[in-house]
Design an enzyme around this catalytic site. Structure first.
Site, PDB file in Angstrom:
ATOM      1  N   LYS A 215      22.634 -42.060   7.491  1.00 14.59           N
ATOM      2  CA  LYS A 215      24.074 -42.359   7.477  1.00 14.59           C
ATOM      3  C   LYS A 215      24.346 -43.866   7.526  1.00 14.59           C
ATOM      4  O   LYS A 215      25.434 -44.304   7.179  1.00 14.59           O
ATOM      5  CB  LYS A 215      24.767 -41.627   8.612  1.00 14.59           C
TER       6      LYS A 215
HETATM    7  C1  LIG Z   1      24.017 -36.069   8.010  1.00 16.49           C
HETATM    8  C2  LIG Z   1      22.588 -35.715   7.840  1.00 16.49           C
HETATM    9  C3  LIG Z   1      22.168 -34.792   6.863  1.00 16.49           C
HETATM   10  C4  LIG Z   1      23.129 -34.051   5.964  1.00 16.49           C
HETATM   11  O1  LIG Z   1      23.797 -34.870   5.029  1.00 16.49           O
HETATM   12  P1  LIG Z   1      25.150 -34.354   4.349  1.00 16.49           P
HETATM   13  O2  LIG Z   1      25.639 -35.491   3.543  1.00 16.49           O
HETATM   14  O3  LIG Z   1      26.067 -34.013   5.493  1.00 16.49           O
HETATM   15  O4  LIG Z   1      24.806 -33.160   3.543  1.00 16.49           O
HETATM   16  C5  LIG Z   1      20.813 -34.551   6.744  1.00 16.49           C
HETATM   17  N1  LIG Z   1      19.916 -35.138   7.570  1.00 16.49           N
HETATM   18  C6  LIG Z   1      20.283 -36.019   8.528  1.00 16.49           C
HETATM   19  C7  LIG Z   1      19.253 -36.608   9.405  1.00 16.49           C
HETATM   20  C8  LIG Z   1      21.626 -36.340   8.690  1.00 16.49           C
HETATM   21  O5  LIG Z   1      21.984 -37.204   9.649  1.00 16.49           O
END
Ligand SMILES: *Cc1c(COP(=O)(O)O)cnc(C)c1O
Length: 483
Positions: free
Chosen positions: A106
């Site tokens: 993120k």
């Molecule tokens: C947020 C997240 C996801 C999922 O991503 P999306 O965009 O919500 O589908 C997968 N793995 C990790 C470690 C995350 O923090």
């Protein structure tokens, strides 16, 4: 460039306004009226910074000085010079998205979003402060705090469930520095925190808080969070190209550990911009709503939420799927109907033609905790590659995909977190370990595997705790009103 709601094509706004608004006023998500044209071959020959400038700039052309914003967002903040490196491991290429300041994927978007919001504010002549509210089950909160800290004209307030995040995640948030950050533990679970935030939005709406700020969110419904994620699909393709693994134009598959459907939707947008993407493989854990949806066209959230070892994917309503439904049909009336049905009845079924169109582009698979854990052990033993629980889910589903379809095109597996963010589950996949201390497990994982721990996670245990307040649910609104 104009953006309108997925539920109504009227009332379009430009891309700067779409970033400021986050959600469209009718509750829909902003989608571009037409996708921009980009020179794919030229972009594939750029470095990651120039790629980001070209792609985010094309998606959000009403925000000026994109090259400067990209510099400010990323320079010096990632431990990898090319931000999102790829690593060959066995049959797959792993796209590592976790080299940012909080070791979570993120970071890629949440380093950029504050820059985009600030620039959009200036562009629109908005005077008042923005107050970002986020309820977090762990990862998003820290990444958002780090992205928004000390950004002028923006404040951020993060709520997490007291006792509901891991020790490392709590330490990451409790030690957060910055003169514009508030971090509060809420008595209750994640749903309580999230419901509390929704209630604040419903109560305050478009009014200013007593502190004179306008509310906004940092979650992945904002197009300003989605656009930066398109870049790393181009980056991975460019790596394969320059390594000689593929020739220009050859299609590459991507397998994406999926929760809210933001990451994988960015891959679909990359394809729409002209990147030669083959199949997008949507990997879920035991919360396999999306697997069922891709296979049957029925989206049904009427099921229990399972707590898994890949908590960032423990989601029953994947908000960004709404954008896919619109992009594939361009039928806002249909999308509005489906979303209303989901809200009221908890499920919807898409028309057969749309289901077929989705299945042509996507493949859905899921993997339970036992399989994910086994995959971590296997991948480390066979390839010397240590992956986290979310990435392992992707890896296992990518293997299933190959076995079931025989599709031999190159496969990129997106790696969304450092294994050191989930040390308990990762370590227990490699050996039996009963040490109750999560930090001791991190140390042991490093000794056992020889894979270096990210510095931000190594040092967090020694940092001073600045945010230790625990509040009742009822105190959330009064706290926010004073910010
Ligand atoms: C947020 C997240 C996801 C999922 O991503 P999306 O965009 O919500 O589908 C997968 N793995 C990790 C470690 C995350 O923090």
């Amino acid at each position: 460039m104009l953006y309108h709601s997925t539920r109504n094509q009227e009332n379009a706004v430009d891309s700067a306004q779409a970033v400021l608004n986050g959600l469209a006023p009718d509750g829909g998500l902003y989608v571009p009226e037409t996708l921009p044209r980009v020179d794919v071959e030229a972009i594939l020959n750029m470095d990651t910074y120039a790629m980001a400038t070209a792609i985010i700039g094309a998606m959000l052309p009403d925000i000026p000085n994109m090259d400067m914003l990209v510099e400010r967002a990323y320079r010096g903040k990632f431990t990898a010079e090319d931000l999102t490196p790829t690593v060959q491991a066995g049959d797959f290429t792993v796209l590592e998205l976790f080299h940012g300041p909080t070791s979570a994927f993120k970071d890629v978007a949440l380093c950029m979003l504050p820059q985009l919001l600030t620039a959009a504010k200036v562009q629109k002549g908005m005077q008042e402060n923005i107050l970002i509210l986020t309820a977090t089950s762990g990862d998003t909160g820290k990444a958002a705090l780090e992205g928004f800290k000390d950004v002028e004209g923006i404040k951020i307030c993060v709520f997490y469930p007291h006792g509901g995040v891991s020790k490392v995640q709590r330490a990451q948030m409790a030690t957060q520095e910055g003169n514009n950050v508030t971090v509060l533990a809420v008595e209750g679970n994640f749903d309580d925190a999230q419901t509390g935030v929704k209630n604040i939005f419903a109560t305050v709406g478009n009014e200013l808080t007593d502190g004179g700020a306008r509310l906004s969110t940092a979650n992945s419904i904002n197009i300003g969070r989605l656009a930066p994620q398109i870049t790393y699909y181009f980056k991975a393709y460019s790596d394969l190209l320059h390594r000689g693994t593929i020739k220009m134009g050859e299609e590459v598959n991507f397998c994406v550990p999926t929760g809210n459907f933001g990451d994988i939707l960015a891959g679909y947008l990359a394809k729409k911009l002209g990147l030669p993407v083959g199949r997008l493989i949507c990997a879920s854990n035991a919360n396999n709503v999306l697997t069922d949806f891709i296979n049957t066209g029925l989206y049904d959230r009427r099921r229990p939420l399972h707590k898994t070892i890949s908590p960032s994917m423990d989601i029953l309503v994947s908000s960004n799927l709404e954008r896919l439904l619109y992009l594939m049909t361009e039928d806002a009336t249909l999308v509005a109907e489906l979303m209303q049905k989901l809200n009221k009845e908890g499920f919807y079924q898409v028309p057969e033609q749309l289901q077929n169109a989705i299945r042509a582009e996507f493949w859905g698979g899921c993997c339970d905790d036992a399989k994910a854990s086994q995959t971590i052990g296997k991948v480390f033993a066979q390839n010397g590659y240590l992956c986290d629980t979310h990435t392992a889910t992707g890896w296992a589903v990518a293997e299933d995909y190959r076995a079931q379809t025989g599709d031999k095109r190159p496969m990129v597996v997106l790696s969304t977190a450092s294994p050191y963010k989930f040390p308990a589950a990762v370590l227990s996949s490699l050996e039996e370990n009963n040490d109750p201390d999560e930090f001791a497990k991190m140390d042991r994982l490093e000794v056992l595997t020889g894979v270096k721990m990210p510095e931000n996670l190594r040092t967090v245990r020694h940092k001073k705790e600045l945010h230790t307040e625990v509040i009742a649910k009822e105190e959330m609104l009064p706290k926010v009103l004073h910010l």
